[in-house]
Design an enzyme around this catalytic site. Structure first.
Site, short mmCIF file in Angstrom:
data_model
loop_
_atom_site.label_atom_id
_atom_site.label_comp_id
_atom_site.label_asym_id
_atom_site.label_seq_id
_atom_site.Cartn_x
_atom_site.Cartn_y
_atom_site.Cartn_z
N ASP A 90 -28.23 -7.90 -4.57
CA ASP A 90 -29.24 -6.94 -4.16
C ASP A 90 -28.57 -5.58 -4.03
OD1 ASP A 90 -31.67 -6.08 -3.45
OD2 ASP A 90 -31.63 -6.87 -1.41
N LYS A 140 -29.98 -17.64 -17.03
CA LYS A 140 -30.08 -17.06 -18.38
C LYS A 140 -29.79 -18.12 -19.42
CE LYS A 140 -28.36 -12.71 -16.53
NZ LYS A 140 -27.30 -11.69 -16.44
N CYS A 192 -65.97 2.60 -7.14
CA CYS A 192 -66.81 3.78 -6.98
C CYS A 192 -66.91 4.37 -8.38
CB CYS A 192 -66.13 4.76 -6.03
SG CYS A 192 -66.85 6.41 -6.15
N SER A 250 -36.07 -5.55 -16.77
CA SER A 250 -36.08 -6.15 -15.45
C SER A 250 -36.22 -7.66 -15.65
CB SER A 250 -37.28 -5.55 -14.74
OG SER A 250 -37.35 -6.06 -13.46
N LEU A 251 -36.46 -8.40 -14.59
CA LEU A 251 -36.59 -9.85 -14.74
C LEU A 251 -37.91 -10.31 -14.15
CD1 LEU A 251 -33.05 -10.94 -13.49
CD2 LEU A 251 -33.91 -11.18 -15.81
N ARG A 300 -30.28 2.75 -13.65
CA ARG A 300 -31.35 2.12 -14.41
C ARG A 300 -32.54 3.08 -14.58
NH1 ARG A 300 -35.94 -0.87 -13.37
NH2 ARG A 300 -36.44 -2.20 -15.12
N ASP A 340 0.83 -1.20 0.00
CA ASP A 340 0.00 0.00 0.00
C ASP A 340 0.87 1.25 0.00
OD1 ASP A 340 -2.04 -1.74 0.13
OD2 ASP A 340 -2.81 -1.11 2.10
N LYS A 390 -36.06 -16.25 -7.07
CA LYS A 390 -35.90 -15.49 -5.82
C LYS A 390 -35.91 -16.45 -4.63
CE LYS A 390 -36.36 -11.44 -5.64
NZ LYS A 390 -37.00 -10.22 -5.99
N CYS A 398 -69.07 4.13 -1.39
CA CYS A 398 -67.70 4.66 -1.38
C CYS A 398 -67.48 5.35 -0.03
CB CYS A 398 -67.52 5.64 -2.53
SG CYS A 398 -66.01 6.59 -2.42
N CYS A 444 -67.15 9.42 -1.07
CA CYS A 444 -68.23 10.23 -1.63
C CYS A 444 -69.61 9.62 -1.33
CB CYS A 444 -68.06 10.43 -3.13
SG CYS A 444 -68.42 8.95 -4.08
N TYR A 458 -22.73 -8.06 -15.35
CA TYR A 458 -23.39 -9.28 -15.81
C TYR A 458 -24.17 -9.12 -17.11
CZ TYR A 458 -27.01 -6.74 -13.25
OH TYR A 458 -27.85 -5.76 -12.80
N GLU A 482 -24.29 -4.49 -11.19
CA GLU A 482 -24.93 -4.12 -9.93
C GLU A 482 -23.90 -3.49 -9.01
OE1 GLU A 482 -28.01 -4.95 -10.29
OE2 GLU A 482 -28.96 -4.94 -8.30
N GLU A 487 -26.27 -17.04 -12.30
CA GLU A 487 -25.49 -16.04 -11.56
C GLU A 487 -26.19 -15.71 -10.25
OE1 GLU A 487 -25.71 -12.83 -14.36
OE2 GLU A 487 -24.87 -14.06 -15.97
N CYS A 543 -66.10 11.78 -7.61
CA CYS A 543 -65.71 11.41 -6.24
C CYS A 543 -64.41 12.13 -5.87
CB CYS A 543 -65.50 9.89 -6.17
SG CYS A 543 -64.70 9.37 -4.65
N LYS A 564 -27.97 -13.37 -7.76
CA LYS A 564 -28.68 -12.11 -8.01
C LYS A 564 -28.34 -11.16 -6.86
CE LYS A 564 -33.19 -10.16 -9.09
NZ LYS A 564 -33.17 -9.09 -8.12
N TYR A 619 2.12 1.96 -3.42
CA TYR A 619 1.00 2.45 -4.23
C TYR A 619 0.76 3.94 -3.92
CZ TYR A 619 -3.70 2.76 -6.28
OH TYR A 619 -4.80 3.12 -7.03
N ASP A 620 0.73 4.26 -2.62
CA ASP A 620 0.48 5.64 -2.22
C ASP A 620 1.58 6.57 -2.74
OD1 ASP A 620 -1.77 4.78 -0.98
OD2 ASP A 620 -0.94 4.82 1.06
S1 IVH Z 1 -29.88 -9.57 -15.70
C1 IVH Z 1 -32.11 -8.58 -19.29
N1 IVH Z 1 -28.26 -10.51 -13.87
O1 IVH Z 1 -32.01 -7.76 -10.80
C2 IVH Z 1 -31.50 -8.99 -18.02
N2 IVH Z 1 -29.83 -8.85 -13.21
O2 IVH Z 1 -34.91 -8.02 -10.95
C3 IVH Z 1 -31.80 -8.07 -16.89
N3 IVH Z 1 -29.67 -8.17 -10.88
O3 IVH Z 1 -32.61 -4.92 -12.77
C4 IVH Z 1 -31.00 -8.20 -15.70
N4 IVH Z 1 -28.00 -9.50 -10.33
O4 IVH Z 1 -30.63 -4.87 -11.09
C5 IVH Z 1 -29.27 -9.66 -14.13
N5 IVH Z 1 -26.74 -11.42 -12.38
C6 IVH Z 1 -27.74 -10.57 -12.62
C7 IVH Z 1 -28.28 -9.71 -11.63
C8 IVH Z 1 -29.34 -8.87 -11.97
C9 IVH Z 1 -28.84 -8.57 -9.89
C10 IVH Z 1 -30.75 -7.16 -10.72
C11 IVH Z 1 -30.75 -6.08 -11.78
C12 IVH Z 1 -32.10 -6.17 -12.43
C13 IVH Z 1 -32.91 -6.84 -11.37
C14 IVH Z 1 -34.12 -7.53 -11.96
#
Ligand code: IVH
Length: 671
Positions: A117, A291, A427, A82-83, A136, A33, A315, A409, A412, A227, A175, A113, A432, A115, A36-37
């Site tokens: 968070d 995938k 309603c 999204s997925l 995003r 380190d 999930k 309702c 109203c 990813y 991510e 892969e 209303c 997922k 590097y510094d």
């Molecule tokens: S693929 C078209 N791969 O999950 C493919 N998403 O619920 C779209 N995420 O918006 C995403 N790990 O933010 C992909 N290995 C991974 C991921 C991943 C986390 C998140 C990502 C996406 C969300 C969908």
């Protein structure tokens, strides 16, 4: 001398970038380190003495720069999808069965892969340099957070080209996250300074990435795994696994747990393993993404509006907590739907305090036999919206009460209706106040007219006082009418009137969204705005015209045609127009000459543009003070490349002239 210093700076930049990669991506430090510094200090000294040698991809730039007044927005070249979710092995197998059926195969391979968070981000590299990072956002438009992303040590500022050639253009998605340890330490520091702590690592990552002051981001322990892909040119791969390998070769951190080219059985085994090792991982994951590996099969399967058909998120079962349902209330939505809502004894679920949970509709309440006073198992579905999983019948005391949907309702008091075949009770009184309030809140919301200072409480007062009966009333509100309202003073009333006045000029898609047409969210509104030049054109469109729009579903097309066929709605549009609301057709409005990015610049147009002809583009550029020439030379500032661009594009690349594709060109032109 000149040349020698320049060489020394470039060499130091490269050396430090390399060591950064060994340390943060490979987890394999090769110098101390302290060394590097020392090298870093040497580079800082040289760049301070010779600021012209400092480049945005210099490792010294990871410390953050001057704070921004606000984030710019940028449209993703390709939407960030999204997925869909699967919540069990059974649902993952259902996904597999659909894939087999739709591809006509009897077997195929996946890449799986963890997922993560965290916060999804897209990084854009042009000729190997990081030029932009965009969150995003809503999938179409996100916030430009380039300065912040540069501070993340594991993000390459330049691509490595020692193993494979560097692509011309690479949009890579990943991510951004904070490790559990980083999160603990960050909260410890915040507590010591009496600052509010973050609820969980994801909030901490999102909060850190959305700092206007990148020096603050630089102090946060952000990390990234990549990813996914956006637009890519000049990189050969034919599978997700091949793409990930290429990303590793280019210097990106790819999650080491990824399983390449595996069968569905192996993917399920991996899912079980991940559940097992989840608590011991240094970062939080909430599932597994599976995938289809082969790109040609991905293309064959295609995409839905919000998610690809070739991938799914498996999930993990969400965190669940038990609490008591104190009462069940009813909310009236924008379209009049009565939604029962459970009022809960507050309880922490996965770091967030939950005190309400939607019960959706009567069918749901009956199916789950939910009663007032019940103990219930609560979860945050997809880790966000609180939901009642089940009640605990064994805990019943006999004092629980059955909930009955009111026949009127609650706001109203007009009788409610349940339409044939629908679960929702409505309603149907369009006047209303509850509906009116929700419609107006939607109208002035960020994605609609975006009127600052017009929050929930104020809308409620304005409706209750009879000052707002229709959208158009908003534009005739006077300061004197506002001052007597709660928490309003001369200045705040004036500010609101000014904000409303400013909002009269609105892009077409936001006006369409604001109208709150059934099934017509931001995506459909954008499709309409792209297709029709004026509101009159849109109003005159038939159901068939609407359905012919690529990406528009038939239910939405029906709803839109129905909306504009209604004379009341036609009247509303006319009223809005006569109260001064006008569409700023971004494309038709030439920007100010003096400060436009293209003013005084020389551009070359090549290839086919879709939004306008080249002649039209030329006229527009002249109007903002740009010069348009026929051939690319050292004097060219930008090449605008439509589709099928040929030799001019090649020449521009040779001369390192910045190339704008049509989308980027339009976004600059209208900025
Ligand atoms: S693929 C078209 N791969 O999950 C493919 N998403 O619920 C779209 N995420 O918006 C995403 N790990 O933010 C992909 N290995 C991974 C991921 C991943 C986390 C998140 C990502 C996406 C969300 C969908």
């Amino acid at each position: 001398m000149e040349e020698r210093i320049k060489k020394q700076v470039r060499q130091l930049q490269k050396t430090l970038n390399d060591h950064n990669y060994y340390y943060h991506v490979l987890d394999d430090p090769r110098i101390s380190d302290a060394k590097y510094d020392r090298l870093m200090q040497e580079l800082i000294d040289l760049e301070t003495a010779r600021p012209e040698l400092k480049t945005p991809d210099s490792p010294t730039q990871r410390v953050g720069g001057a704070p921004l007044p606000a984030f710019d927005h940028a449209e993703h070249t390709l939407p960030m999808l999204s997925l869909d979710n699967a919540f069990s092995e059974r649902e993952i197998l259902d996904f597999h069965a659909r894939i087999l059926k739709n591809t006509g195969r009897d077997e195929l391979l996946y890449t799986a892969e963890p997922k993560l968070d965290g916060v999804a981000i897209e990084l854009r590299y042009e000729n190997g340099r990081l030029v932009q990072a965009v969150t995003r956002g809503d999938g179409v438009v996100g916030e430009v957070v380039t300065d912040n992303v540069r501070t993340i040590r594991s993000v390459p500022l330049r691509l490595r080209d020692d193993a494979i050639p560097c692509p011309d253009l690479l949009e890579v998605r990943g991510e951004v996250f904070i490790s559990r340890a980083g999160f603990q330490e960050l909260n410890r520091q915040r507590q010591a300074k009496a600052k509010p702590v973050f609820a969980n690592p994801r909030n901490a990552a999102a909060g850190s990435l959305r700092q206007l002051d990148s020096a603050v981001t630089a102090s946060r322990p952000l990390d990234i795994f990549v990813y996914g892909r956006g637009q890519v040119t000049g990189l050969a791969f034919d599978s997700q696994s091949g793409f990930l390998d290429a990303l590793s070769a280019l210097g990106f951190p790819v999650n080491p747990l990824v399983k390449r080219q595996i069968t569905i059985e192996q993917a399920l085994a991996f899912y079980r393993d991940l559940i097992e090792i989840r608590p011991d991982l240094p970062y939080e994951i909430d599932g597994m993404v599976i995938k289809v590996d082969a790109v040609d099969l991905q293309q064959m399967l295609g995409e839905k509006i919000k998610s690809p058909r070739w991938a799914i998120a498996g999930k993990f079962a969400a965190v669940e907590k038990i609490t008591r349902i104190r009462d069940i209330g009813v909310q009236v939505g924008r379209t009049g739907t009565l939604t029962p809502v459970a009022k809960l004894e507050p309880v922490k679920v996965g770091g967030v305090t939950v005190s309400r949970a939607t019960l959706h509709n009567m069918d749901e309440i009956q199916k789950k036999d939910i009663r007032i006073g019940d103990n219930a198992l609560i979860t945050r579905a997809g880790d966000v919206i609180p939901k009642v999983v089940t009640i605990l019948p064994a805990d019943r005391t006999g004092g629980e009460q059955i909930f009955v949907m009111p026949g009127h309702c609650p706001v109203c008091h007009s009788p409610v209706q349940r339409l044939e075949g629908e679960a929702a009770v409505k309603c149907i009184n369009a006047a209303c106040p509850a509906q009116r309030k929700e419609r107006i809140r939607h109208f002035v919301s960020k994605k609609g007219f975006d009127i600052d200072g017009l929050g929930k409480k104020l809308v409620e007062q304005l409706v209750d006082e009879g000052l707002l009966t229709s959208f158009a009333d908003l534009f005739t509100l006077r300061k004197e009418q506002l001052i007597p309202l709660d928490r309003m003073a001369d200045k705040s009333a004036q500010n609101l009137v000014t904000a409303i006045d400013k909002a009269r000029q609105i892009p077409m898609h936001r006006l369409i969204f604001a109208l709150g047409i059934h099934h017509t969210g931001e995506h459909a509104a954008r499709l309409l705005a792209r297709t029709f030049a004026t509101l009159d054109d849109l109003m005159a469109a038939s159901r068939e015209d609407l359905e012919a729009i690529h990406g528009m579903g038939s239910i939405t097309a029906d709803a839109i045609a129905g909306f504009f066929a209604n004379p009341e709605n036609q009247g509303l549009i006319r009223q809005l127009e006569s109260s001064g609301v006008s569409i700023v057709n971004a494309l038709a409005e030439p920007a100010e000459t003096s400060d436009h990015v293209f003013a005084g610049k020389t551009l070359v147009l090549t290839g086919t543009l879709t939004a306008m002809t080249r002649a039209e583009a030329k006229k527009r550029l002249h109007a903002i003070g740009a010069k348009v020439t026929g051939s690319v030379s050292g004097k060219t500032d930008f090449l605008v490349a439509g589709t099928e661009a040929g030799s001019k594009l090649a020449r521009a690349r040779e001369l390192n002239v910045p190339v704008l594709d049509e989308d980027r060109f339009l976004s600059f032109l209208t900025s």
